[in-house]
Write an enzyme that holds these catalytic residues in place. Structure first.
Site, PDB file in Angstrom:
ATOM      1  N   GLY A  22      25.357  37.810  42.729  1.00 32.19           N
ATOM      2  CA  GLY A  22      25.709  38.831  41.745  1.00 32.19           C
ATOM      3  C   GLY A  22      24.505  39.172  40.880  1.00 32.19           C
ATOM      4  O   GLY A  22      23.965  38.301  40.199  1.00 32.19           O
ATOM      5  N   LYS A  52      42.657  38.080  27.024  1.00 28.64           N
ATOM      6  CA  LYS A  52      41.879  38.914  27.938  1.00 28.64           C
ATOM      7  C   LYS A  52      42.700  40.167  28.225  1.00 28.64           C
ATOM      8  O   LYS A  52      43.925  40.176  28.066  1.00 28.64           O
ATOM      9  CB  LYS A  52      41.609  38.173  29.247  1.00 28.64           C
ATOM     10  CG  LYS A  52      40.387  38.668  29.996  1.00 28.64           C
ATOM     11  CD  LYS A  52      39.091  38.101  29.421  1.00 28.64           C
ATOM     12  CE  LYS A  52      37.912  38.454  30.315  1.00 28.64           C
ATOM     13  NZ  LYS A  52      36.669  37.844  29.850  1.00 28.64           N
ATOM     14  N   GLY A 111      24.382  41.671  38.442  1.00 31.91           N
ATOM     15  CA  GLY A 111      24.749  42.515  37.310  1.00 31.91           C
ATOM     16  C   GLY A 111      23.916  42.166  36.098  1.00 31.91           C
ATOM     17  O   GLY A 111      22.881  41.499  36.196  1.00 31.91           O
ATOM     18  N   VAL A 134      24.345  40.028  33.618  1.00 29.52           N
ATOM     19  CA  VAL A 134      24.171  38.595  33.383  1.00 29.52           C
ATOM     20  C   VAL A 134      23.324  37.981  34.491  1.00 29.52           C
ATOM     21  O   VAL A 134      22.375  37.217  34.233  1.00 29.52           O
ATOM     22  CB  VAL A 134      25.534  37.870  33.294  1.00 29.52           C
ATOM     23  CG1 VAL A 134      25.338  36.364  33.167  1.00 29.52           C
ATOM     24  CG2 VAL A 134      26.329  38.397  32.100  1.00 29.52           C
TER      25      VAL A 134
END
Length: 368
Positions: free
Chosen positions: A194, A94, A196, A198
């Site tokens: 959330g 990552k 966003g 996704v």
């Protein structure tokens, strides 16, 4: 009186890189800095036994560099488990770029970061994540082949978010089957934290199936937009963990299951896209088990994105990516059942499956 730590040398004695709580025998940590573009980035390579380390690049306005280091360590470790448990021949890595993606990111900065990725000669392959885009990956592709998630017009797989959301949806349905004996989400109250890319796609799947969807987001304008588009209800309570819902789907940042929330959460299933949802895996995973709350391990059910970009490496199409992502349903059921039979947490069950695969591969390498 406690002595004040005033120099970098003294600070390092108390906060060594190898002594970070999230350090888990990582193979390599690369600190990237470029004064001209303002780039400050960290690449974490956790494990490459199964193959090159693949994982997205997150750009976030971290409070300090230690916070950024901790994040990249946790995220890269999670990618090792994600790829292994999903059956991909990839290792875990990552990257994080320190800064506000809306204010600080420039084309020059992204290109310079791509050059650092290229310097690792394929040991780390990057992709998009929070704060980066398909367009950023296209720019990185100009300076290195070690990038996935590039535009379909350039031969890539494009934005992985829809496939990630589909995998979370499959994992959620499997968790519902395990908990209630039916994978139907019609009528189930689901809190999606959330909204966003996704989170929005997950909301779309849920509302199409007839779930009662509540949404929460720190960006009120975004929440209102998604609410109007899908008919989801913005949550207006003081705390989402006090909400009377069946399923909690964290789709923002991690560690939302922590000392403060783990005893308060009313949902009976936790299944979301966020990475590292358990602040302390062993502790909070066990408490969820004792409370009879089904936790679908995040690194398992949010693996659709990496399944999607893996197709760029081994050359399978979108249809095959979706087929493989749909299989997250079966894998989730197997791991939840395995956890029950062995009286362990679902997190530990998923980790054992991944670790066994890595151990077998290591034996093959050593024996060859």
């Amino acid at each position: 009186m406690t002595a004040e730590i005033s120099t970098p040398v003294e600070l390092a004695k108390f906060n060594p890189v190898f002594g970070q709580l999230s350090f888990d025998n990582h193979e390599q940590i690369v600190f990237c800095h470029d004064k001209d573009t303002g780039l400050k980035a960290i690449i974490g390579i956790h494990n490459t036994v199964m193959g090159p380390a693949l994982g997205g690049t997150r750009m976030w306005n971290y409070a300090n560099e230690w916070e950024a280091l901790n994040d990249v360590l946790r995220l890269s470790r999670g990618m090792t488990y994600k790829s292994a448990v999903t059956g991909l021949n990839l290792g875990g890595g990552k990257a994080v770029i320190i800064g506000d993606s809306k204010k600080d990111k420039t084309p020059e900065m992204i290109s310079r970061f791509g050059q650092f990725v290229h310097s690792l000669s394929g040991k780390y392959i990057t992709a998009e994540d929070v704060g980066t885009t398909t367009e950023d990956m296209d720019r990185i592709h100009l300076v290195t082949p070690h990038v996935t998630g590039i535009s379909e017009s350039l031969g890539g797989s494009g934005n992985p978010s829809p496939v990630t959301a589909y995998g979370v949806y499959m994992g959620m349905k499997a968790a519902a089957q395990h908990k209630w004996g039916s994978d139907s989400l019609a009528g189930k109250k689901v809190m999606v934290q959330g909204t966003g890319h996704v989170g929005e796609t997950l909301i779309d799947h849920l509302t199409q199936e007839g779930a009662i969807v509540y949404i929460s987001d720190i960006n009120e304008a975004r929440m209102d937009e998604v609410s109007k588009k899908y008919g989801a209800t913005p949550y207006v309570g003081a705390d989402i963990f006090d909400a009377e819902v069946d399923i909690y789907a964290p789709c923002a940042l991690g560690a939302t299951i922590n000392d403060d929330t783990v005893y308060r959460i009313k949902a009976q299933v936790i299944a979301g896209a966020a990475n590292n949802q358990l602040a302390v895996e062993a502790v909070h995973g066990q408490i969820l088990r004792e409370r009879n709350i089904v936790y679908a391990p995040d690194f398992l059910i949010n693996a659709g994105g990496i399944i999607n970009v893996y197709g760029e490496i081994v050359k399978y199409d979108k249809a095959e990516a979706l087929r493989r992502t749909e299989n997250i349903y079966n894998t989730t059921l197997e791991i939840l059942d395995f956890a029950n039979k062995n009286n362990i947490t679902t997190q530990l069950a998923a980790m054992r499956v991944a670790e066994n695969r890595i151990a077998e591969r290591k034996k093959q390498i050593q024996g060859s």
